[in-house]
Design an enzyme around this catalytic site. Structure first.
Site, short mmCIF file in Angstrom:
data_model
loop_
_atom_site.label_atom_id
_atom_site.label_comp_id
_atom_site.label_asym_id
_atom_site.label_seq_id
_atom_site.Cartn_x
_atom_site.Cartn_y
_atom_site.Cartn_z
N ARG A 61 -43.17 98.68 -7.27
CA ARG A 61 -44.26 98.97 -6.35
C ARG A 61 -45.14 100.14 -6.80
NH1 ARG A 61 -40.57 96.30 -3.66
NH2 ARG A 61 -39.21 97.43 -5.06
N THR A 62 -44.50 101.24 -7.16
CA THR A 62 -45.30 102.42 -7.49
C THR A 62 -46.14 102.14 -8.72
OG1 THR A 62 -43.52 103.75 -6.57
CG2 THR A 62 -45.18 104.92 -7.85
N LYS A 90 -38.01 108.82 -32.18
CA LYS A 90 -37.95 109.55 -33.46
C LYS A 90 -37.59 111.01 -33.23
CE LYS A 90 -41.87 106.91 -35.28
NZ LYS A 90 -43.28 107.13 -35.65
N ARG A 111 -43.60 108.66 -13.91
CA ARG A 111 -42.32 108.61 -13.20
C ARG A 111 -41.23 108.88 -14.21
NH1 ARG A 111 -39.85 104.09 -9.22
NH2 ARG A 111 -41.20 105.25 -7.82
N HIS A 144 -41.33 112.58 -4.45
CA HIS A 144 -42.13 111.35 -4.61
C HIS A 144 -43.34 111.51 -3.67
CE1 HIS A 144 -43.23 107.35 -5.43
NE2 HIS A 144 -42.12 106.70 -5.19
C1 NCD Z 1 -38.22 104.51 -4.08
C2 NCD Z 1 -38.06 105.38 -5.30
O1 NCD Z 1 -38.23 104.94 -6.43
O2 NCD Z 1 -37.78 106.54 -5.08
N1 NCD Z 1 -38.99 103.38 -4.26
C3 NCD Z 1 -40.36 103.45 -4.32
O3 NCD Z 1 -40.93 104.20 -5.08
N2 NCD Z 1 -41.05 102.65 -3.51
C4 NCD Z 1 -36.95 104.28 -3.36
C5 NCD Z 1 -35.76 103.69 -4.07
O4 NCD Z 1 -35.78 103.46 -5.26
O5 NCD Z 1 -34.78 103.48 -3.37
#
Ligand code: NCD
Length: 331
Positions: A61-62, A90, A111, A144
Site C-alpha cells: 500500500r505505502t 558491494k 522505507r 510511520h
Molecule cells: C503497516 C506498516 O508497514 O507499518 N502497513 C502499512 O504501511 N499500511 C502495518 C503492518 O505492516 O502491519
C-alpha cells in the site's frame, strides 16, 4: 500562518494547522481529479520533478500509493526495492547509497527496517550542497508518519460528512501496540484533539513502550491500557486493529501469544456503536473476519485510497504547489 514542511520524518512534527490545511488540499484534489481536465492540470504542476522510492522493507500500500501519488502530479519516478540490486551488495552503506540518489532526484521516499534511518539520512543531506526532502514511509518499529496522516483523515471524514471532528472521540488501538509503528505515529497525533482518548488494547507482553507512554503523558493525551478487548468494543468511536509484528521477534516469541482475543469477529458488530468505525493499516491476517468487510462501519479499504490522496497533498505541500490546488487555474 500554516506550517512549512520539508522532510517528513515523524508524526510529532505536524501541528494542528498543518493537518487542517493538508486535508483541505486533499479534499480539493479529489474534486479536481474527478475530471480529465482536472487530472491533466494536476499532471503539469511538478512534471519537472523526479522522485526515488527506496523501499528495502516489504510494502504494498505505502509503495503503490506513493508511486501513484507521484504519477498524479506528473513526477517521474525510479525505485529500489531490494538492496541486493544496489551497490549495497558491494559493501556500500545505506547512507552512501541514499546520498547517491540525491544526485539524481528532487525527492526521496523511503522505507527501511532500521529505526531512525530516515532521520539520519535527512540530517546527512541537510549538510550537503544538494538538500533533498526525505519522506519516511516507515522506519523499523519506530515511525510511520504518513500512515498517521491518512488515519487522521479517515477518522475525520468518517465522523461527519464535511469532515467531522475527533475532539471528544475515543479510539481503541488493538493488538501489537508495542511494535506497531502505525500505532506510535497515530497516537502521537491525538494531542491535537481536545478530549480525545486512546485505549491501548493488547496482550500483556505487547504493551506500549515506556517512551511512548511518557510522550503521551507529557503531551496530555488521555489514554488507558487494557487486555480486555470485549469490554472496550461497545465504548469507543473507532477501533484500530493491527497485525502481530512478528518480523521483529528475537526468537519466535509471538508464537506463544494468544492473539485470538484481539480479533474483531462478525459477532462484535452487534455490540459496536452504530456510528463507530473499524480501521486497519493493513495487511490483515486474522485480526478482522472478512465477513466484517461488508459492514458500512468497516473503513479499511477506504483508508487505503485516502492514503493515496493525502500523500498527493503532502507532496504538493513539500513542493509549495498547494495554492495551485486550492485555487486551481489561477482562479
Ligand atoms: C503497516 C506498516 O508497514 O507499518 N502497513 C502499512 O504501511 N499500511 C502495518 C503492518 O505492516 O502491519
Amino acid at each position: 500562518m500554516s506550517q512549512d514542511i520539508f522532510h517528513v520524518l515523524r508524526s510529532d512534527q505536524f501541528d494542528r494547522s498543518f493537518l487542517d490545511e493538508l486535508y483541505e488540499i486533499t479534499n480539493k484534489l479529489r474534486k479536481l481529479a474527478r475530471t480529465k481536465k482536472g487530472n491533466d492540470y494536476l499532471q503539469t504542476l511538478i512534471s519537472d520533478k523526479r522522485a526515488i522510492l527506496y523501499f528495502t522493507q516489504p510494502s504494498t500500500r505505502t509503495f503503490l500509493s506513493f508511486l501513484n501519488a507521484c504519477q498524479i502530479l506528473g513526477i517521474q519516478t525510479s525505485e529500489i526495492r531490494d538492496p541486493n540490486t544496489s551497490s549495497e551488495i558491494k559493501g556500500e552503506t545505506a547512507d552512501d547509497a541514499i546520498r547517491t540518489f540525491s544526485s539524481y532526484v528532487d525527492l526521496i521516499i523511503m522505507r527501511s527496517p532500521r529505526a531512525g534511518l530516515a532521520d539520519k539520512i535527512a540530517k546527512l543531506l541537510d549538510e550537503t550542497p544538494r538538500r533533498v526532502p526525505v519522506i519516511n514511509g516507515g522506519s523499523g518499529k519506530d515511525e510511520h508518519p504518513t500512515q498517521a496522516l491518512l488515519d487522521i483523515y479517515t477518522l475525520r471524514r468518517s465522523f461527519g460528512k464535511s469532515g467531522g471532528d475527533i475532539d471528544g472521540k475515543s479510539i481503541a488501538m488493538v493488538g501489537d501496540v508495542c511494535r506497531g509503528r502505525t500505532v506510535r505515529s497515530l497516537s502521537r497525533l491525538m494531542r491535537h484533539f481536545e478530549g480525545a482518548k486512546v485505549y491501548f488494547v493488547s496482550p500483556d507482553t505487547l504493551k506500549i513502550g515506556d517512551d511512548l507512554r511518557e510522550d503521551l503523558k507529557k503531551n496530555n493525551v488521555a489514554f488507558e491500557e487494557t487486555t480486555d478487548f470485549e469490554n472496550i468494543i461497545p465504548v469507543v468511536d473507532a477501533i484500530y486493529m493491527t497485525r502481530i509484528q512478528d518480523e521483529h521477534d528475537k526468537d519466535g516469541e509471538s508464537k506463544h501469544i494468544d492473539y485470538s482475543k484481539f480479533h474483531f469477529t462478525y459477532d462484535h458488530l452487534k455490540v459496536l456503536k452504530k456510528d463507530a468505525i473499524i480501521m486497519h493499516p493493513l495487511p490483515r491476517r486474522k485480526e478482522i473476519d472478512v465477513k466484517v468487510d461488508a459492514d458500512p462501519r468497516a473503513k479499511y479499504w477506504r483508508q487505503e485510497r485516502n492514503g493515496m490522496w493525502t500523500r498527493v497533498a503532502l507532496i504538493a505541500k513539500i513542493f509549495g504547489i498547494d495554492k495551485d490546488i486550492t485555487k486551481p487555474y489561477g482562479i
